[in-house]
Design a protein around this motif. Structure first.
Motif, PDB file in Angstrom:
ATOM      1  N   ASN A  91     -51.196 -24.806   9.933  1.00  0.00           N
ATOM      2  CA  ASN A  91     -50.019 -23.946  10.032  1.00  0.00           C
ATOM      3  C   ASN A  91     -49.011 -24.475  11.040  1.00  0.00           C
ATOM      4  N   ALA A  92     -49.489 -25.243  12.004  1.00  0.00           N
ATOM      5  CA  ALA A  92     -48.546 -25.948  12.871  1.00  0.00           C
ATOM      6  C   ALA A  92     -47.842 -27.047  12.080  1.00  0.00           C
ATOM      7  N   TYR A  93     -48.583 -27.740  11.240  1.00  0.00           N
ATOM      8  CA  TYR A  93     -48.007 -28.812  10.411  1.00  0.00           C
ATOM      9  C   TYR A  93     -46.910 -28.278   9.497  1.00  0.00           C
ATOM     10  N   VAL A  94     -47.149 -27.115   8.858  1.00  0.00           N
ATOM     11  CA  VAL A  94     -46.149 -26.572   7.930  1.00  0.00           C
ATOM     12  C   VAL A  94     -45.115 -25.713   8.639  1.00  0.00           C
ATOM     13  N   GLY A  95     -45.266 -25.521   9.954  1.00  0.00           N
ATOM     14  CA  GLY A  95     -44.284 -24.767  10.721  1.00  0.00           C
ATOM     15  C   GLY A  95     -44.291 -23.281  10.437  1.00  0.00           C
ATOM     16  N   ASN A  96     -45.479 -22.666  10.445  1.00  0.00           N
ATOM     17  CA  ASN A  96     -45.595 -21.239  10.155  1.00  0.00           C
ATOM     18  C   ASN A  96     -46.169 -20.514  11.368  1.00  0.00           C
ATOM     19  N   PRO A  97     -45.320 -20.110  12.320  1.00  0.00           N
ATOM     20  CA  PRO A  97     -45.838 -19.484  13.546  1.00  0.00           C
ATOM     21  C   PRO A  97     -46.536 -18.151  13.307  1.00  0.00           C
ATOM     22  N   ASP A  98     -46.106 -17.404  12.290  1.00  0.00           N
ATOM     23  CA  ASP A  98     -46.767 -16.126  12.009  1.00  0.00           C
ATOM     24  C   ASP A  98     -48.217 -16.340  11.595  1.00  0.00           C
ATOM     25  N   GLU A  99     -48.457 -17.371  10.780  1.00  0.00           N
ATOM     26  CA  GLU A  99     -49.830 -17.643  10.361  1.00  0.00           C
ATOM     27  C   GLU A  99     -50.646 -18.281  11.473  1.00  0.00           C
ATOM     28  N   ILE A 100     -50.006 -19.032  12.359  1.00  0.00           N
ATOM     29  CA  ILE A 100     -50.727 -19.502  13.549  1.00  0.00           C
ATOM     30  C   ILE A 100     -51.266 -18.302  14.319  1.00  0.00           C
ATOM     31  N   ALA A 101     -50.403 -17.304  14.520  1.00  0.00           N
ATOM     32  CA  ALA A 101     -50.808 -16.114  15.272  1.00  0.00           C
ATOM     33  C   ALA A 101     -51.893 -15.338  14.535  1.00  0.00           C
ATOM     34  N   ALA A 102     -51.756 -15.203  13.204  1.00  0.00           N
ATOM     35  CA  ALA A 102     -52.751 -14.462  12.434  1.00  0.00           C
ATOM     36  C   ALA A 102     -54.091 -15.180  12.441  1.00  0.00           C
ATOM     37  N   CYS A 103     -54.053 -16.502  12.301  1.00  0.00           N
ATOM     38  CA  CYS A 103     -55.285 -17.289  12.331  1.00  0.00           C
ATOM     39  C   CYS A 103     -55.937 -17.209  13.707  1.00  0.00           C
ATOM     40  N   ASP A 104     -55.119 -17.230  14.756  1.00  0.00           N
ATOM     41  CA  ASP A 104     -55.631 -17.112  16.115  1.00  0.00           C
ATOM     42  C   ASP A 104     -56.344 -15.774  16.316  1.00  0.00           C
ATOM     43  N   ARG A 105     -55.759 -14.697  15.785  1.00  0.00           N
ATOM     44  CA  ARG A 105     -56.394 -13.379  15.913  1.00  0.00           C
ATOM     45  C   ARG A 105     -57.732 -13.351  15.178  1.00  0.00           C
ATOM     46  N   ARG A 106     -57.779 -13.979  14.017  1.00  0.00           N
ATOM     47  CA  ARG A 106     -59.037 -14.004  13.272  1.00  0.00           C
ATOM     48  C   ARG A 106     -60.075 -14.847  14.011  1.00  0.00           C
ATOM     49  N   MET A 107     -59.681 -15.970  14.568  1.00  0.00           N
ATOM     50  CA  MET A 107     -60.605 -16.810  15.322  1.00  0.00           C
ATOM     51  C   MET A 107     -61.210 -16.061  16.505  1.00  0.00           C
ATOM     52  N   ALA A 108     -60.429 -15.172  17.087  1.00  0.00           N
ATOM     53  CA  ALA A 108     -60.902 -14.435  18.260  1.00  0.00           C
ATOM     54  C   ALA A 108     -62.141 -13.609  17.950  1.00  0.00           C
ATOM     55  N   ILE A 144     -65.418 -21.021  12.928  1.00  0.00           N
ATOM     56  CA  ILE A 144     -64.590 -21.585  14.001  1.00  0.00           C
ATOM     57  C   ILE A 144     -63.905 -22.860  13.517  1.00  0.00           C
ATOM     58  N   HIS A 145     -64.635 -23.693  12.788  1.00  0.00           N
ATOM     59  CA  HIS A 145     -64.024 -24.917  12.261  1.00  0.00           C
ATOM     60  C   HIS A 145     -62.898 -24.588  11.285  1.00  0.00           C
ATOM     61  N   ILE A 146     -63.107 -23.604  10.431  1.00  0.00           N
ATOM     62  CA  ILE A 146     -62.052 -23.178   9.501  1.00  0.00           C
ATOM     63  C   ILE A 146     -60.823 -22.731  10.279  1.00  0.00           C
ATOM     64  N   GLY A 147     -61.031 -21.935  11.314  1.00  0.00           N
ATOM     65  CA  GLY A 147     -59.911 -21.478  12.122  1.00  0.00           C
ATOM     66  C   GLY A 147     -59.169 -22.618  12.790  1.00  0.00           C
ATOM     67  N   LEU A 148     -59.902 -23.566  13.341  1.00  0.00           N
ATOM     68  CA  LEU A 148     -59.270 -24.710  14.000  1.00  0.00           C
ATOM     69  C   LEU A 148     -58.432 -25.530  13.008  1.00  0.00           C
ATOM     70  N   CYS A 149     -59.003 -25.784  11.834  1.00  0.00           N
ATOM     71  CA  CYS A 149     -58.273 -26.547  10.823  1.00  0.00           C
ATOM     72  C   CYS A 149     -56.969 -25.849  10.445  1.00  0.00           C
ATOM     73  N   HIS A 150     -56.996 -24.529  10.404  1.00  0.00           N
ATOM     74  CA  HIS A 150     -55.809 -23.817   9.943  1.00  0.00           C
ATOM     75  C   HIS A 150     -54.826 -23.507  11.070  1.00  0.00           C
ATOM     76  N   LEU A 151     -55.260 -23.561  12.306  1.00  0.00           N
ATOM     77  CA  LEU A 151     -54.268 -23.614  13.385  1.00  0.00           C
ATOM     78  C   LEU A 151     -53.459 -24.901  13.255  1.00  0.00           C
ATOM     79  N   ALA A 152     -54.168 -26.011  13.015  1.00  0.00           N
ATOM     80  CA  ALA A 152     -53.477 -27.299  12.858  1.00  0.00           C
ATOM     81  C   ALA A 152     -52.598 -27.300  11.610  1.00  0.00           C
TER      82      ALA A 152
END
Length: 326
Positions: free
Chosen positions: A299-316, A289-297
């Motif tokens: 991918n938001a920092y680098v402006g990659n919405p596709d990876e935000i969505a992919a990371c969100d699906r994995r976190m689920a 969960i911590h890994i997922g949270l860090c990478h939501l942040a």
């Protein structure tokens, strides 16, 4: 402004003997590397120089170079440098194939060697003194923030310290994440879950590489041994299972690794030596969960919405939104 080839050649030639074959390498996320040869201690050596604005990344590389063993082959660090407004490091250059290039059979044979890296890290004393052989430019401060490294703070407190600091590296992500159709809600709810799950949990602490993918580990072409473990910029002191959870979390991004049950293999390997193995499942979930949270942040920092969505699906698959096996 990144150092260009001409500047790198001049800079290295001022500091090393018989510098040859300075070649730019594909830049990483946080530094610009160059391969070169030079004579050190009377021996011509294959080296890599990296330049960038983040001093601590290079200091961590130098720190880790003092831990090298056959099972944990960290490239030797030779120098920490001041390069104008930036910093630099010169380390040994080792060859090999990247773990990401392995197929499932290759990963099957490599995974025990990666676990051996983690075992070695579990034996390293939690200290931050650099090896004496690392040359440091005059006036260069090499002190590390031990709290940022996770030393002297509880596991719970270190995990929940995930606020957006715009003036720090990677900061300024919260606005982009807030505009995401999925990531912001997942982040807020994930932080609440993280705080709840980590309360009162204090596993054995050791150094964690925290990036054992992303072309940071090489293996001999015949698969017989790991050749190098490098890029220690994400190093911290935490639960060693974080490195295991890292492999499991990102497995769907790597076809060869995705064919393995990393969790089952890890439990079998580490169970006999882990005094907190009864909490294995809870610890793995917390780290993921911590890994997922860090990478939501991130991918938001680098402006990659596709990876935000992919990371969100994995976190689920970890935070309870999806009733599916990992």
């Amino acid at each position: 402004m990144p150092m260009d080839l001409e500047q790198a050649q001049a800079f290295l030639s001022e500091r090393f003997v018989d510098v040859r074959d300075v070649v730019p390498v594909t830049a990483g996320a946080w530094s610009t590397p160059y391969f070169f040869d030079a004579r050190i201690d009377g021996v011509q050596r294959a080296l890599v120089a990296r330049f960038g604005p983040h001093r601590d990344d290079f200091v961590k590389d130098a720190l880790a170079s003092g831990w090298t063993t056959p099972e944990l082959p960290v490239p030797r660090a030779y120098a920490l440098l001041r390069a104008g407004d930036d910093y630099g490091a010169v380390t040994e250059r080792l060859s090999g194939s990247f773990l990401e290039e392995l197929d499932t059979d290759g990963w099957f044979h490599a995974l025990p060697r990666v676990f051996a890296v983690i075992d070695q890290l579990r034996q390293v004393p939690l200290r931050t003194e650099l090896p004496a052989y690392v040359a440091v430019d005059d006036g260069l401060d090499i002190g590390l923030d031990e709290t940022q490294l996770g030393l002297g703070v509880s596991w719970h407190d270190w995990l929940i310290d995930l606020s957006d600091e715009p003036d720090e590296r990677g900061g300024g992500w919260s606005g982009t994440l807030a505009a995401s159709p999925t990531g912001d809600r997942s982040f807020r709810e994930g932080m609440e879950l993280l705080a709840t799950l980590s309360e009162g949990l204090e596993p054995p602490r050791s150094f964690v590489h925290c990036d054992l993918l992303n072309r940071n580990v090489t293996i001999a072409d015949d698969g017989s041994a790991l050749r190098a473990v490098f890029d220690w910029g994400c190093l911290f002191a935490g639960d060693y299972l974080y490195d295991v959870a890292w492999l499991e979390f990102w497995a769907p991004w790597h076809a060869g690794l995705a064919g393995l049950d990393v969790r089952a293999a890890a439990r079998a390997h580490f169970g006999p030596t882990d005094p907190a193995i009864d909490a294995f499942e809870e610890r793995m979930r917390l780290c993921a969960i911590h890994i997922g949270l860090c990478h939501l942040a991130y991918n938001a920092y680098v402006g990659n919405p596709d990876e935000i969505a992919a990371c969100d699906r994995r976190m689920a698959q970890y935070d309870g939104r999806m009733d599916a096996p990992i």
